[in-house]
Design an enzyme around this catalytic site. Sequence first.
Site, PDB file in Angstrom:
ATOM      1  N   CYS A 162      26.589  61.494  23.029  1.00  0.00           N
ATOM      2  CA  CYS A 162      26.764  60.236  23.756  1.00  0.00           C
ATOM      3  C   CYS A 162      27.474  60.579  25.062  1.00  0.00           C
ATOM      4  O   CYS A 162      27.433  61.723  25.521  1.00  0.00           O
ATOM      5  CB  CYS A 162      27.546  59.219  22.925  1.00  0.00           C
ATOM      6  SG  CYS A 162      29.249  59.701  22.582  1.00  0.00           S
ATOM      7  N   ILE A 163      28.126  59.634  25.669  1.00  0.00           N
ATOM      8  CA  ILE A 163      28.676  59.851  26.998  1.00  0.00           C
ATOM      9  C   ILE A 163      29.743  60.943  27.005  1.00  0.00           C
ATOM     10  O   ILE A 163      29.805  61.771  27.910  1.00  0.00           O
ATOM     11  CB  ILE A 163      29.267  58.536  27.548  1.00  0.00           C
ATOM     12  CG1 ILE A 163      28.149  57.500  27.717  1.00  0.00           C
ATOM     13  CG2 ILE A 163      29.963  58.762  28.891  1.00  0.00           C
ATOM     14  CD1 ILE A 163      28.646  56.127  28.048  1.00  0.00           C
TER      15      ILE A 163
END
Length: 627
Positions: A407-408
Amino acid sequence: MNIMGHLQQLGRSLMLPTIVLPGAAIFLSLSALPWAAMGLPSMHDHLQTAGEALFAFLPYLFAFGVAMGMTSNAGTAGLAALAGMFIYTGIINASHYELEPTVFTGVIIGLVTSMFNERFKSIKLPEYIQFFGGPRFVPLVVSMFSAVWAIIMVQLAPSLHSALMGLGDIVSSGGGFGVFLFGFVLRILVVFGLHHLVSHVFWFQVGGYQGPDGSMVFGDLPRFFAGDPSAGAFMAGLYPTMMFALPAIAFAIIHEAREDLKPKIRKTFLTAALASFLTGVTEPIEFAFLFVAPYLFVVHALLSGIMMWMTYELGIRDGFSFSAGAIDFVINQHLATKGWLLLPIGIVFGLLYYVLFRWAIGRFRIPTPGREEGSQLDEWAGDIPYRAPLILQAIGGKDNIVQMEACITRLRLKVNSDKMVDINALKHLGAAGVIRLGGGNVQIVFGTYSELIREEMDKAIRRDISRVLFCSPVQGRMLPLDEVPDPIFAGKLVGDGVAFIPDKGELVSPVQGKVIHVYPSMHAIGIRTPEGLDVLLHIGIDTSQLKGMGFKAVVNEGDQVKPGQLLITFDIQVIRKASKSLATPMVITNSDRVSSWSFAPFKGVKRGQASVMSVVLKERSSGGDTA
């Protein structure tokens, strides 16, 4: 997969569709410019339509994103989810009720699609209809589910519509305390990477608003961008935290760092502070103190909740498309209510955080980065392709990975055995934190480099190359070979590799292989790997003159050894007094066999710590252990 594993994967999947929302915010902000005065009166309508279109199709994006995220990007699942949404929307639009698909609808269809994909992707039908078997069966069964569910929803529509509106009223009745609880829980769940679950409910489902055109939107975020003046209560209070509080922690960490490490810590944490201020990406800072002072993280969560409570009571309503950073703050000010008040609130809390964290770090001697040698956040300096193989080894190798996503700010892994994950090595390679959730589910926080790391690890896994991975032969400090105070080793005349300054008198094997030579003075040992690499470990410089004094070998020539196995014990004090240097080179004497080299950062290492060096071998017709 256990419950935490499912929630971890769902949390990441819910993030996928939101990556398009900054585009919507930018379009809506640009539409507010005086286009008529610039001679482009139609531009306002075009840009507003572009921004509103993304929100209108948000349920479809969530259906697709959840289906893809929960199935490791299975294209068939994503297509099936979209087909299901088209069928669902077609049926409810044909009803006499004013129904519209919601984000919740998209999430449900995405989840059901992922379950059907897992259950039916390998189904075998009779040969004459096998064309519809396997992955092709998934869109069929999802379409049938969507049709049935849409018919049921048409019957339940009035009750469900009232329930959603009622849920919004219940949440609103909690007032500032309800917003405080949301803010506190949101920060606590960051630890487990599950914060998207609670934020998704409040930002995309709770509360309804009927726009000027009569359409209904649900959730704090869509309502804010649709012009609901009461929306933004569950977002506004995050701006002071991300724009001021977290950067203040970064400055406190910088100012409490040791003077000799302060330049490096300053560079690293100024970057982290700027990322938090501009984009709202907070994990690199939060994980810098989470594991060493979890009680301080609880205080941080409480203060974050208090900020949200305060903004609510002051009537501040503001929102964001991605996260509560300065970029979103500026872009969305035209939609905010009293949004400017967030700046003085942020400044006050930023000063409070700075004083509190400087006092706590000094008073309780919290080992934040820069206060001890092993600072966990590191400057990557564009060497991700070189570190990726080392990170892969620290995770336990490709055979230990069941599933890998990013994810980020973090890698989200499902591994066969989380005991094979070397946390020390990962922190040595730049991880801000490693979280074991049980059931083989592991999260590794690398900040915004996580997706790039995943891509490079994927490339390393796909490449059909021969690679040899080395662990640390001693406990101490790793240094480049050219810093060894000996012209033979520094000039790489013996071979290429790295060196170490040991602080404990134990030498262990860095690789699997066979002992091919133990020098009579026991100050050096040679190991041949199964791939045919000859590895020389040489304890100290000019130590052959000691004639074995202070050394004791615990293996013999011909012994098979494995990484981390003890080879030689030695007396550091004796060697320090009687030799030129404690520097201990680890070199490959037949380095002509090596195609490329990768080295971990040159800093403190543990004995047997994985991933300090990696080499790729040149192709050859034959090789291996020939001794």
